[in-house]
Design a protein around this motif. Structure first.
Motif, PDB file in Angstrom:
ATOM      1  N   VAL A  12      92.738  24.368  10.040  1.00 53.69           N
ATOM      2  CA  VAL A  12      93.342  25.143   8.963  1.00 53.69           C
ATOM      3  C   VAL A  12      92.563  24.929   7.669  1.00 53.69           C
ATOM      4  CG1 VAL A  12      95.393  25.345   7.513  1.00 53.69           C
ATOM      5  CG2 VAL A  12      95.632  25.149   9.997  1.00 53.69           C
ATOM      6  N   GLY A  13      92.270  26.016   6.981  1.00 56.81           N
ATOM      7  CA  GLY A  13      91.622  25.946   5.674  1.00 56.81           C
ATOM      8  C   GLY A  13      92.495  26.566   4.608  1.00 56.81           C
ATOM      9  N   THR A  14      92.035  26.502   3.359  1.00 63.96           N
ATOM     10  CA  THR A  14      92.814  27.093   2.269  1.00 63.96           C
ATOM     11  C   THR A  14      92.816  28.612   2.351  1.00 63.96           C
ATOM     12  OG1 THR A  14      90.845  26.975   0.836  1.00 63.96           O
ATOM     13  CG2 THR A  14      92.431  25.158   0.711  1.00 63.96           C
ATOM     14  N   ASP A  15      91.936  29.171   3.180  1.00 63.77           N
ATOM     15  CA  ASP A  15      91.898  30.621   3.353  1.00 63.77           C
ATOM     16  C   ASP A  15      92.716  31.085   4.557  1.00 63.77           C
ATOM     17  OD1 ASP A  15      90.274  29.446   5.236  1.00 63.77           O
ATOM     18  OD2 ASP A  15      88.639  30.913   5.060  1.00 63.77           O
ATOM     19  N   SER A  16      93.434  30.147   5.189  1.00 69.47           N
ATOM     20  CA  SER A  16      94.255  30.529   6.337  1.00 69.47           C
ATOM     21  C   SER A  16      95.356  31.482   5.887  1.00 69.47           C
ATOM     22  CB  SER A  16      94.870  29.288   6.991  1.00 69.47           C
ATOM     23  OG  SER A  16      93.856  28.459   7.542  1.00 69.47           O
ATOM     24  N   ASP A  17      95.671  32.432   6.762  1.00 68.80           N
ATOM     25  CA  ASP A  17      96.569  33.524   6.371  1.00 68.80           C
ATOM     26  C   ASP A  17      97.859  33.539   7.189  1.00 68.80           C
ATOM     27  OD1 ASP A  17      95.414  34.160   8.744  1.00 68.80           O
ATOM     28  OD2 ASP A  17      94.666  36.126   8.149  1.00 68.80           O
ATOM     29  N   ASP A  18      98.490  32.373   7.303  1.00 71.22           N
ATOM     30  CA  ASP A  18      99.757  32.268   8.049  1.00 71.22           C
ATOM     31  C   ASP A  18      99.573  32.588   9.534  1.00 71.22           C
ATOM     32  OD1 ASP A  18     100.891  31.686   5.651  1.00 71.22           O
ATOM     33  OD2 ASP A  18     102.000  33.554   5.445  1.00 71.22           O
ATOM     34  N   ARG A  19      98.354  32.386  10.041  1.00 72.85           N
ATOM     35  CA  ARG A  19      98.078  32.785  11.430  1.00 72.85           C
ATOM     36  C   ARG A  19      98.853  31.962  12.445  1.00 72.85           C
ATOM     37  NH1 ARG A  19      94.055  29.297  13.638  1.00 72.85           N
ATOM     38  NH2 ARG A  19      93.224  27.834  12.088  1.00 72.85           N
ATOM     39  N   LEU A  20      99.287  30.762  12.062  1.00 73.45           N
ATOM     40  CA  LEU A  20      99.988  29.903  13.013  1.00 73.45           C
ATOM     41  C   LEU A  20     101.504  29.865  12.798  1.00 73.45           C
ATOM     42  CD1 LEU A  20      97.542  26.876  13.206  1.00 73.45           C
ATOM     43  CD2 LEU A  20      97.856  28.692  14.886  1.00 73.45           C
ATOM     44  N   VAL A  21     101.958  30.322  11.644  1.00 78.25           N
ATOM     45  CA  VAL A  21     103.387  30.232  11.340  1.00 78.25           C
ATOM     46  C   VAL A  21     104.211  30.903  12.430  1.00 78.25           C
ATOM     47  CG1 VAL A  21     105.216  30.903   9.749  1.00 78.25           C
ATOM     48  CG2 VAL A  21     103.049  30.052   8.850  1.00 78.25           C
ATOM     49  N   ASP A  22     103.876  32.138  12.723  1.00 78.24           N
ATOM     50  CA  ASP A  22     104.645  32.869  13.733  1.00 78.24           C
ATOM     51  C   ASP A  22     104.350  32.381  15.144  1.00 78.24           C
ATOM     52  OD1 ASP A  22     105.904  34.400  11.811  1.00 78.24           O
ATOM     53  OD2 ASP A  22     104.426  36.020  11.903  1.00 78.24           O
ATOM     54  N   ALA A  23     103.127  31.882  15.373  1.00 81.20           N
ATOM     55  CA  ALA A  23     102.772  31.383  16.703  1.00 81.20           C
ATOM     56  C   ALA A  23     103.607  30.162  17.079  1.00 81.20           C
ATOM     57  CB  ALA A  23     101.284  31.037  16.757  1.00 81.20           C
ATOM     58  N   PHE A  24     103.951  29.350  16.077  1.00 79.95           N
ATOM     59  CA  PHE A  24     104.769  28.163  16.332  1.00 79.95           C
ATOM     60  C   PHE A  24     106.264  28.456  16.286  1.00 79.95           C
ATOM     61  CE2 PHE A  24     101.032  25.528  14.750  1.00 79.95           C
ATOM     62  CZ  PHE A  24     100.719  25.050  16.006  1.00 79.95           C
ATOM     63  N   ALA A  25     106.636  29.597  15.754  1.00 77.38           N
ATOM     64  CA  ALA A  25     108.063  29.933  15.662  1.00 77.38           C
ATOM     65  C   ALA A  25     108.670  30.023  17.055  1.00 77.38           C
ATOM     66  CB  ALA A  25     108.236  31.265  14.935  1.00 77.38           C
ATOM     67  N   GLY A  26     109.844  29.448  17.208  1.00 80.66           N
ATOM     68  CA  GLY A  26     110.523  29.476  18.500  1.00 80.66           C
ATOM     69  C   GLY A  26     110.048  28.450  19.497  1.00 80.66           C
ATOM     70  N   ILE A  27     109.225  27.518  19.044  1.00 75.37           N
ATOM     71  CA  ILE A  27     108.683  26.515  19.960  1.00 75.37           C
ATOM     72  C   ILE A  27     109.793  25.684  20.604  1.00 75.37           C
ATOM     73  CG2 ILE A  27     108.348  24.736  18.186  1.00 75.37           C
ATOM     74  CD1 ILE A  27     105.751  23.960  19.602  1.00 75.37           C
ATOM     75  N   GLU A  28     110.924  25.554  19.919  1.00 73.40           N
ATOM     76  CA  GLU A  28     112.029  24.753  20.453  1.00 73.40           C
ATOM     77  C   GLU A  28     112.601  25.346  21.740  1.00 73.40           C
ATOM     78  OE1 GLU A  28     113.757  27.859  17.792  1.00 73.40           O
ATOM     79  OE2 GLU A  28     112.087  26.423  17.632  1.00 73.40           O
ATOM     80  N   GLU A  29     112.322  26.595  22.006  1.00 71.65           N
ATOM     81  CA  GLU A  29     112.773  27.208  23.257  1.00 71.65           C
ATOM     82  C   GLU A  29     111.941  26.759  24.457  1.00 71.65           C
ATOM     83  OE1 GLU A  29     112.768  31.417  22.810  1.00 71.65           O
ATOM     84  OE2 GLU A  29     114.004  31.387  20.983  1.00 71.65           O
ATOM     85  N   HIS A  30     110.750  26.227  24.174  1.00 75.83           N
ATOM     86  CA  HIS A  30     109.824  25.863  25.243  1.00 75.83           C
ATOM     87  C   HIS A  30     109.518  24.367  25.311  1.00 75.83           C
ATOM     88  CE1 HIS A  30     109.086  30.174  25.406  1.00 75.83           C
ATOM     89  NE2 HIS A  30     108.816  30.151  24.109  1.00 75.83           N
ATOM     90  N   ALA A  31     109.703  23.654  24.209  1.00 78.96           N
ATOM     91  CA  ALA A  31     109.285  22.254  24.150  1.00 78.96           C
ATOM     92  C   ALA A  31     110.243  21.433  23.299  1.00 78.96           C
ATOM     93  CB  ALA A  31     107.871  22.148  23.589  1.00 78.96           C
ATOM     94  N   ASP A  32     110.233  20.128  23.550  1.00 82.86           N
ATOM     95  CA  ASP A  32     111.083  19.192  22.808  1.00 82.86           C
ATOM     96  C   ASP A  32     110.321  18.457  21.716  1.00 82.86           C
ATOM     97  OD1 ASP A  32     113.257  19.697  24.628  1.00 82.86           O
ATOM     98  OD2 ASP A  32     112.208  18.436  26.075  1.00 82.86           O
ATOM     99  N   VAL A  33     108.977  18.548  21.738  1.00 84.39           N
ATOM    100  CA  VAL A  33     108.143  17.848  20.772  1.00 84.39           C
ATOM    101  C   VAL A  33     106.801  18.561  20.709  1.00 84.39           C
ATOM    102  CG1 VAL A  33     107.247  16.244  22.518  1.00 84.39           C
ATOM    103  CG2 VAL A  33     107.228  15.570  20.102  1.00 84.39           C
ATOM    104  N   LEU A  34     106.141  18.476  19.558  1.00 85.14           N
ATOM    105  CA  LEU A  34     104.804  19.038  19.383  1.00 85.14           C
ATOM    106  C   LEU A  34     103.835  17.916  19.052  1.00 85.14           C
ATOM    107  CD1 LEU A  34     102.766  21.380  19.022  1.00 85.14           C
ATOM    108  CD2 LEU A  34     103.554  21.548  16.635  1.00 85.14           C
ATOM    109  N   LEU A  35     102.778  17.781  19.854  1.00 84.38           N
ATOM    110  CA  LEU A  35     101.737  16.779  19.617  1.00 84.38           C
ATOM    111  C   LEU A  35     100.470  17.485  19.151  1.00 84.38           C
ATOM    112  CD1 LEU A  35     102.172  14.420  22.713  1.00 84.38           C
ATOM    113  CD2 LEU A  35     103.432  14.460  20.553  1.00 84.38           C
ATOM    114  N   LEU A  36      99.888  17.002  18.052  1.00 81.82           N
ATOM    115  CA  LEU A  36      98.693  17.598  17.457  1.00 81.82           C
ATOM    116  C   LEU A  36      97.524  16.640  17.608  1.00 81.82           C
ATOM    117  CD1 LEU A  36     100.314  18.975  14.168  1.00 81.82           C
ATOM    118  CD2 LEU A  36      99.826  20.235  16.277  1.00 81.82           C
TER     119      LEU A  36
END
Length: 250
Positions: A12-36
């Motif tokens: 992620v850079g300062t020029d990122s345009d919310d490209r991941l916000v929606d991709a991560f939305a609803g993750i709780e329906e598929h997983a109990d934890v997120l590891l980065l």
């Protein structure tokens, strides 16, 4: 069943345009934890770390992370870790986190890792002080990983995960140029994992590698770099009574 979502190298850079916000939305329906698995930023600046926090705003499950080489580039990894930590992300470096999740008790031991190569083609702490320092850094980090995993043995975890940025095995580097293998991971990390024990090892860093691999002792390894996954994350289901093991290598 413990559902673990994982991804690395989101850069992620300062020029990122919310490209991941929606991709991560609803993750709780598929997983109990997120590891980065590291390289959360492009150059490791505090401003970029704040954008990472913004990109994770719709993640409602616990988040555990390690930093990568990009997150160290600006020379302020502590500031990056503090910004993430203040937003609720557990940032690990030689430590472990224990999470009580709907599917069970998960222990995560995390380190950045480092390079050095693998059996038959690994660097040794011989010669110039620069080479000795390079190899010693990997030894130090591998020892931290082993200690963190061993500490989890006392925590009554249903499953243990080793979370890294650099790879513990050459298996997941296939597709990368052989010449850069020593800069993508180290067999010392696999030795630490096999010595202390883990049910799964996750890493990033190798953008052109492949997803599946194994330590010499039989621990499954997965390369979760986003360019490899081609997705926002991958979900792994850890069943404490039936963890899949690789066939140990001789």
């Amino acid at each position: 069943m413990i559902r673990v979502a994982a991804v690395g190298d989101i850069h992620v850079g300062t020029d990122s345009d919310d490209r991941l916000v929606d991709a991560f939305a609803g993750i709780e329906e598929h997983a109990d934890v997120l590891l980065l698995a590291g390289d959360l930023t492009k150059c490791g600046t505090p401003d970029e770390a704040r954008v990472v926090v913004h990109e994770l705003q719709k993640v409602t499950v616990p988040i555990v992370a390690v930093l990568g080489n990009h997150d160290h580039h600006d020379g302020r990894p502590e500031a990056v870790a503090d910004i993430l930590g203040n937003a609720g992300v557990h940032v690990l470096e030689g430590h472990a986190a224990v999470l009580d999740l709907p599917g069970g008790r998960l222990g995560v031991a995390g380190v950045k890792g480092f390079g050095g190569g693998f059996a038959g083609a690994n660097a040794s702490a011989f010669g110039e002080p620069e080479m000795k320092a390079f190899v010693q850094h990997t030894h130090t980090i591998a020892n931290r990983l082993r200690d963190a995993l061993e500490n989890l043995a006392d925590e009554d975890c249903d499953a243990r995960v080793a979370l890294l940025h650099y790879s513990p095995t050459p298996d997941t580097l296939e597709g990368e140029r052989l010449e850069i293998y020593p800069f993508l991971g180290s067999g010392l990390l696999a030795e630490a994992i096999d010595c202390a024990g883990a049910d799964l090892a996750l890493h990033g860093h190798a953008h052109k590698g492949r997803e599946e691999g194994c330590t010499p002792g039989g621990t499954p390894v997965r390369n979760v770099a986003m360019p490899v996954l081609g997705a926002a994350y991958r979900v792994f289901a850890l069943a404490p009574s039936a963890i899949a093991r690789c066939a140990p290598t001789s």
